[in-house]
Design a protein around this motif. Structure first.
Motif, PDB file in Angstrom:
ATOM      1  N   HIS A  80      24.960  49.165  10.151  1.00 46.30           N
ATOM      2  CA  HIS A  80      24.947  47.740   9.836  1.00 46.30           C
ATOM      3  C   HIS A  80      25.305  47.525   8.363  1.00 46.30           C
ATOM      4  O   HIS A  80      24.828  48.265   7.496  1.00 46.30           O
ATOM      5  N   ILE A  81      26.128  46.547   8.116  1.00 47.25           N
ATOM      6  CA  ILE A  81      26.344  46.088   6.741  1.00 47.25           C
ATOM      7  C   ILE A  81      25.391  44.920   6.523  1.00 47.25           C
ATOM      8  O   ILE A  81      25.523  43.882   7.176  1.00 47.25           O
ATOM      9  N   ILE A  82      24.419  45.086   5.644  1.00 54.45           N
ATOM     10  CA  ILE A  82      23.358  44.108   5.455  1.00 54.45           C
ATOM     11  C   ILE A  82      23.351  43.597   4.013  1.00 54.45           C
ATOM     12  O   ILE A  82      23.196  44.376   3.066  1.00 54.45           O
ATOM     13  N   GLY A  83      23.536  42.299   3.869  1.00 54.19           N
ATOM     14  CA  GLY A  83      23.320  41.668   2.577  1.00 54.19           C
ATOM     15  C   GLY A  83      21.928  41.053   2.557  1.00 54.19           C
ATOM     16  O   GLY A  83      21.504  40.451   3.547  1.00 54.19           O
ATOM     17  N   ILE A  84      21.204  41.205   1.464  1.00 57.04           N
ATOM     18  CA  ILE A  84      19.858  40.636   1.367  1.00 57.04           C
ATOM     19  C   ILE A  84      19.856  39.510   0.350  1.00 57.04           C
ATOM     20  O   ILE A  84      20.233  39.694  -0.814  1.00 57.04           O
ATOM     21  N   TYR A  85      19.483  38.333   0.833  1.00 58.60           N
ATOM     22  CA  TYR A  85      19.329  37.173  -0.041  1.00 58.60           C
ATOM     23  C   TYR A  85      17.870  37.105  -0.487  1.00 58.60           C
ATOM     24  O   TYR A  85      16.953  37.192   0.340  1.00 58.60           O
ATOM     25  N   HIS A  86      17.666  36.920  -1.787  1.00 60.53           N
ATOM     26  CA  HIS A  86      16.314  36.811  -2.317  1.00 60.53           C
ATOM     27  C   HIS A  86      16.241  35.636  -3.282  1.00 60.53           C
ATOM     28  O   HIS A  86      17.115  35.442  -4.128  1.00 60.53           O
ATOM     29  N   TYR A  87      15.190  34.834  -3.110  1.00 57.59           N
ATOM     30  CA  TYR A  87      14.916  33.756  -4.068  1.00 57.59           C
ATOM     31  C   TYR A  87      13.441  33.392  -3.993  1.00 57.59           C
ATOM     32  O   TYR A  87      12.947  33.043  -2.917  1.00 57.59           O
ATOM     33  N   GLN A  88      12.772  33.502  -5.099  1.00 54.24           N
ATOM     34  CA  GLN A  88      11.353  33.132  -5.215  1.00 54.24           C
ATOM     35  C   GLN A  88      10.501  33.701  -4.069  1.00 54.24           C
ATOM     36  O   GLN A  88       9.716  33.011  -3.434  1.00 54.24           O
ATOM     37  N   GLY A  89      10.683  34.984  -3.815  1.00 51.78           N
ATOM     38  CA  GLY A  89       9.877  35.655  -2.797  1.00 51.78           C
ATOM     39  C   GLY A  89      10.393  35.533  -1.377  1.00 51.78           C
ATOM     40  O   GLY A  89       9.828  36.144  -0.461  1.00 51.78           O
ATOM     41  N   LEU A  90      11.433  34.756  -1.155  1.00 49.55           N
ATOM     42  CA  LEU A  90      12.038  34.625   0.169  1.00 49.55           C
ATOM     43  C   LEU A  90      13.096  35.712   0.361  1.00 49.55           C
ATOM     44  O   LEU A  90      13.928  35.934  -0.519  1.00 49.55           O
ATOM     45  N   TYR A  91      13.062  36.363   1.524  1.00 48.80           N
ATOM     46  CA  TYR A  91      14.076  37.355   1.878  1.00 48.80           C
ATOM     47  C   TYR A  91      14.778  36.910   3.160  1.00 48.80           C
ATOM     48  O   TYR A  91      14.120  36.562   4.147  1.00 48.80           O
ATOM     49  N   LEU A  92      16.093  36.937   3.152  1.00 46.28           N
ATOM     50  CA  LEU A  92      16.890  36.713   4.349  1.00 46.28           C
ATOM     51  C   LEU A  92      17.889  37.859   4.469  1.00 46.28           C
ATOM     52  O   LEU A  92      18.508  38.266   3.477  1.00 46.28           O
ATOM     53  N   PHE A  93      18.038  38.369   5.686  1.00 44.94           N
ATOM     54  CA  PHE A  93      18.917  39.499   5.942  1.00 44.94           C
ATOM     55  C   PHE A  93      20.196  38.988   6.612  1.00 44.94           C
ATOM     56  O   PHE A  93      20.132  38.343   7.657  1.00 44.94           O
ATOM     57  N   VAL A  94      21.334  39.291   6.006  1.00 48.55           N
ATOM     58  CA  VAL A  94      22.622  38.843   6.538  1.00 48.55           C
ATOM     59  C   VAL A  94      23.348  40.057   7.100  1.00 48.55           C
ATOM     60  O   VAL A  94      23.766  40.954   6.354  1.00 48.55           O
ATOM     61  N   ASN A  95      23.468  40.097   8.425  1.00 46.01           N
ATOM     62  CA  ASN A  95      24.150  41.209   9.093  1.00 46.01           C
ATOM     63  C   ASN A  95      25.624  40.850   9.282  1.00 46.01           C
ATOM     64  O   ASN A  95      25.963  39.961  10.063  1.00 46.01           O
ATOM     65  N   PHE A  96      26.487  41.523   8.550  1.00 47.97           N
ATOM     66  CA  PHE A  96      27.929  41.378   8.713  1.00 47.97           C
ATOM     67  C   PHE A  96      28.380  42.497   9.650  1.00 47.97           C
ATOM     68  O   PHE A  96      28.264  43.682   9.310  1.00 47.97           O
ATOM     69  N   LEU A 127      19.005  36.495   9.413  1.00 51.68           N
ATOM     70  CA  LEU A 127      17.686  36.704  10.014  1.00 51.68           C
ATOM     71  C   LEU A 127      16.594  36.629   8.963  1.00 51.68           C
ATOM     72  O   LEU A 127      16.817  36.906   7.786  1.00 51.68           O
ATOM     73  N   THR A 128      15.409  36.276   9.425  1.00 51.53           N
ATOM     74  CA  THR A 128      14.246  36.244   8.550  1.00 51.53           C
ATOM     75  C   THR A 128      13.501  37.578   8.648  1.00 51.53           C
ATOM     76  O   THR A 128      13.831  38.440   9.466  1.00 51.53           O
ATOM     77  N   VAL A 129      12.473  37.713   7.825  1.00 52.57           N
ATOM     78  CA  VAL A 129      11.621  38.898   7.890  1.00 52.57           C
ATOM     79  C   VAL A 129      11.024  39.055   9.288  1.00 52.57           C
ATOM     80  O   VAL A 129      10.899  40.159   9.807  1.00 52.57           O
ATOM     81  N   ARG A 130      10.708  37.942   9.947  1.00 54.04           N
ATOM     82  CA  ARG A 130      10.066  37.980  11.267  1.00 54.04           C
ATOM     83  C   ARG A 130      11.017  38.339  12.399  1.00 54.04           C
ATOM     84  O   ARG A 130      10.594  38.842  13.437  1.00 54.04           O
ATOM     85  N   THR A 131      12.309  38.062  12.240  1.00 54.08           N
ATOM     86  CA  THR A 131      13.242  38.243  13.357  1.00 54.08           C
ATOM     87  C   THR A 131      14.167  39.439  13.191  1.00 54.08           C
ATOM     88  O   THR A 131      14.906  39.772  14.111  1.00 54.08           O
ATOM     89  N   PHE A 132      14.151  40.083  12.041  1.00 57.78           N
ATOM     90  CA  PHE A 132      15.088  41.174  11.779  1.00 57.78           C
ATOM     91  C   PHE A 132      14.875  42.338  12.749  1.00 57.78           C
ATOM     92  O   PHE A 132      15.829  42.882  13.318  1.00 57.78           O
ATOM     93  N   ALA A 133      13.636  42.742  12.975  1.00 57.33           N
ATOM     94  CA  ALA A 133      13.361  43.868  13.873  1.00 57.33           C
ATOM     95  C   ALA A 133      13.779  43.546  15.306  1.00 57.33           C
ATOM     96  O   ALA A 133      14.343  44.407  16.009  1.00 57.33           O
ATOM     97  N   ASP A 134      13.525  42.330  15.753  1.00 56.79           N
ATOM     98  CA  ASP A 134      13.935  41.943  17.105  1.00 56.79           C
ATOM     99  C   ASP A 134      15.447  41.973  17.258  1.00 56.79           C
ATOM    100  O   ASP A 134      15.979  42.312  18.319  1.00 56.79           O
ATOM    101  N   PHE A 135      16.155  41.594  16.216  1.00 54.09           N
ATOM    102  CA  PHE A 135      17.620  41.666  16.240  1.00 54.09           C
ATOM    103  C   PHE A 135      18.081  43.110  16.463  1.00 54.09           C
ATOM    104  O   PHE A 135      18.978  43.372  17.275  1.00 54.09           O
ATOM    105  N   ALA A 170      10.083  43.745   6.774  1.00 54.49           N
ATOM    106  CA  ALA A 170      10.576  43.355   8.096  1.00 54.49           C
ATOM    107  C   ALA A 170      10.327  44.419   9.154  1.00 54.49           C
ATOM    108  O   ALA A 170      10.191  44.091  10.344  1.00 54.49           O
ATOM    109  N   LEU A 171      10.246  45.688   8.747  1.00 51.00           N
ATOM    110  CA  LEU A 171      10.211  46.786   9.721  1.00 51.00           C
ATOM    111  C   LEU A 171       8.894  47.543   9.724  1.00 51.00           C
ATOM    112  O   LEU A 171       8.778  48.600  10.340  1.00 51.00           O
TER     113      LEU A 171
END
Length: 425
Positions: free
Chosen positions: A108-124, A168-176, A39-40
Motif C-alpha cells: 500500500h502507498i499510504i499518505g498520513i495527514y496529521h493536524y492537531q492530533g487528528l490522523y487520516l490515512f490516504v491509501n493511493f 480512512l480514519t483511525v477507526r476504519t483503517f484496519a477494517d479497510f 489504528a492497528l
C-alpha cells in the motif's frame, strides 16, 4: 512532528472545522509508527529496505501489509489551498518489484495527514502509480476528501486520472485492510438510474416533449426541455423503484415547508438538485442564494446532481424543433410568425456523464459564484442566484458516472457504491 511550512493552507480539524494554518506533517520514524499503531493496535513494525528506507508492515491472519509511507502536505503556492500531496519516492518502485510477487503480501502507498492530533490515512492504490517515473512525482488529495472521510468514517474516490484513492480514519483503517465494506444505498440507486437512462443517445426535442406530454409531466411545455426531461425520467424511476425512503423528487411539490430544490433524501436528511448542463460550459446555473445557504446551514450539505450533455443548437437546423414545440403546445406556427425561443432552443442533446457535487461549509466558496438575474417581466428584481463553478471539481465531487464510447456504461465513481463506506464507524 516536523517544522511548520512556509505557506499556510486549508487544514481539517477533528471537530470538522476548516482552518487556514500551517501543515503539521509527520517526519520522524516514531511518529509514523505511532500513527499506524493507533489504528492497528500496536501491531505495526518497521524494517529498513536497502538499509536506508523505512518500510512499515502489519501482519494479520497470515497476510502481510507493507506500507510505503510519507506525510500529506500542501502542494505549495500558487496551487489552491485545498490541494495536498504525498511525495512519491523513487525507491517505492524498486520495493514493489521486489515484494509484490509474494502471494501473502499486499503493498500500500499510504499518505498520513496529521493536524492537531487528528490522523487520516490516504491509501493511493499502488498499481495506479507504480508504473510511472517516480522522480519528483506526487499523489494528490483534497481538503474535501479528508472532510468526507472524517464525517463518514471513510471516503473513496476515483480522480480525473482514474487513480483509486481511499481516505480512512483511525477507526476504519484496519477494517479497510481486512476488506470489510458496506454499500451506500443512495449511490447504488443513482447507479441503477444511470444504467437505465439514455446515455450516449441523441435525444431530440420533439420526441422528449411528446414523451413528457404523454406522461402528464407538469413541465412538458418548458423551453429548457433537457432539464425537465431529466427530472421527468428521474421522477418515473423513483416511482418505479419505490425508493421514497431513500430519495424523493419534490420539484413539483408546492409546499412552503420545503426548500426549493428537486430532491430530498429523507433517511440522510438533506436536499439535492438536478441539473442538465452543456458539457462545454464551465459553469452551471444554481439556485437562489438564500435557499442554498439555508440548506447548508440547516442540513450540513447540499448536493448538485449534474448531468452533462453535448448540444446541437436548433438554429443550425432551421429552427425545426422550436417550430414543432410551438405546434405541440398549441401556439400554431405560421410562415412569418415569430418563432418562440428560436435563438436558444436546443435541437437535441446527448448525455455523456454525471457528477454529484457536494457543497458544504468547507468548500462552499470554491464552488459557487454569484450572478445577478436581472428583472422579471413585471419589472421586479429577481432573487440573486449562484452559479456552480465546474473547475477545481476534485475538491467537491463525491460521485461520478461516465458513458463509454464502446456502448458499455461503465461507472467511475468518486464514492463507489460497493466501497463507499466501511464498517466499524
Amino acid at each position: 512532528m516536523g517544522k511548520k511550512q512556509v505557506c499556510k493552507s486549508e487544514q481539517i480539524s477533528a471537530n470538522l472545522s476548516m482552518i487556514i494554518d500551517y501543515d503539521e506533517p509527520l517526519t520522524k520514524q516514531s511518529d509514523f509508527l505511532n500513527a499506524f499503531n493507533l489504528a492497528l493496535g500496536n501491531k505495526c513494525e518497521i524494517f529498513k529496505y536497502h538499509k536506508t528506507h523505512n518500510v512499515y508492515f502489519y501482519e494479520e491472519n497470515e497476510k502481510i501489509h507493507f506500507f510505503l509511507t510519507g506525510a500529506i502536505t500542501y502542494l505549495s503556492f500558487p496551487h489552491p489551498l485545498f490541494k495536498k500531496r504525498l511525495q512519491l519516492k523513487k525507491w517505492f518502485k524498486d520495493f514493489y518489484k521486489d515484494y509484490s510477487i509474494r502471494p501473502i503480501a499486499d503493498i500500500h502507498i499510504i499518505g498520513i495527514y496529521h493536524y492537531q492530533g487528528l490522523y487520516l490515512f490516504v491509501n493511493f492504490k499502488a498499481e495506479d502509480y507504480i508504473a510511472r517515473k517516480l522522480n519528483s512525482s506526487a499523489a494528490h488529495v483534497y481538503s474535501n476528501d479528508l472532510y468526507q472521510a472524517l464525517v463518514n468514517g471513510s471516503f473513496y474516490k476515483t480522480d480525473r486520472n482514474e487513480n483509486h484513492i481511499t481516505i480512512l480514519t483511525v477507526r476504519t483503517f484496519a477494517d479497510f485492510l481486512r476488506g470489510k465494506k458496506t454499500e451506500n444505498s443512495i449511490f447504488t440507486l443513482f447507479s441503477k438510474f444511470n444504467n437505465s437512462f439514455d446515455f450516449g443517445k441523441w435525444i431530440y426535442a420533439d420526441k422528449a416533449i411528446i414523451e413528457m406530454k404523454n406522461g402528464n409531466w407538469y413541465q412538458w411545455k418548458g423551453t429548457e426541455w433537457p432539464g425537465w426531461y431529466l427530472e421527468y425520467k428521474f421522477s418515473c424511476f423513483i416511482f418505479t423503484e419505490n425508493c421514497q425512503k431513500e430519495m424523493v423528487y419534490i420539484g413539483s411539490i408546492k409546499d412552503k415547508s420545503l426548500l426549493d430544490f428537486d430532491i430530498f433524501f429523507p433517511k440522510a436528511n438533506y436536499y439535492g438538485d438536478l441539473k442538465a448542463s452543456d458539457i462545454d460550459k464551465k459553469e452551471a446555473p444554481g439556485n437562489d442564494q438564500e435557499n442554498v445557504l439555508k440548506a447548508i446551514n440547516q442540513y450540513g450539505k447540499l448536493w448538485y446532481v449534474i448531468y452533462e450533455h453535448n448540444t446541437e443548437k436548433d438554429s443550425l437546423h432551421n429552427n425545426e424543433m422550436a417550430i414543432r414545440r410551438m405546434n405541440l403546445i398549441g401556439d400554431k406556427y405560421q410562415l412569418g410568425k415569430k418563432i418562440s425561443y428560436g435563438k436558444k432552443m436546443k435541437h437535441s442533446v446527448e448525455f455523456k456523464r454525471m457528477k454529484i457535487f457536494e457543497l458544504n461549509r468547507i468548500n462552499l466558496n470554491e464552488t459557487l459564484s454569484a450572478f445577478n438575474q436581472g428583472h422579471q417581466p413585471d419589472g421586479k428584481k429577481r432573487a440573486p442566484k449562484f452559479l456552480i463553478n465546474k473547475k477545481n471539481i476534485d475538491n467537491f465531487i463525491v460521485y461520478s458516472y461516465e458513458y463509454k464510447n464502446n456502448y458499455e456504461s461503465q461507472m467511475q465513481t468518486d464514492n463507489l457504491s460497493e466501497v463507499a463506506e466501511f464498517t466499524n464507524k
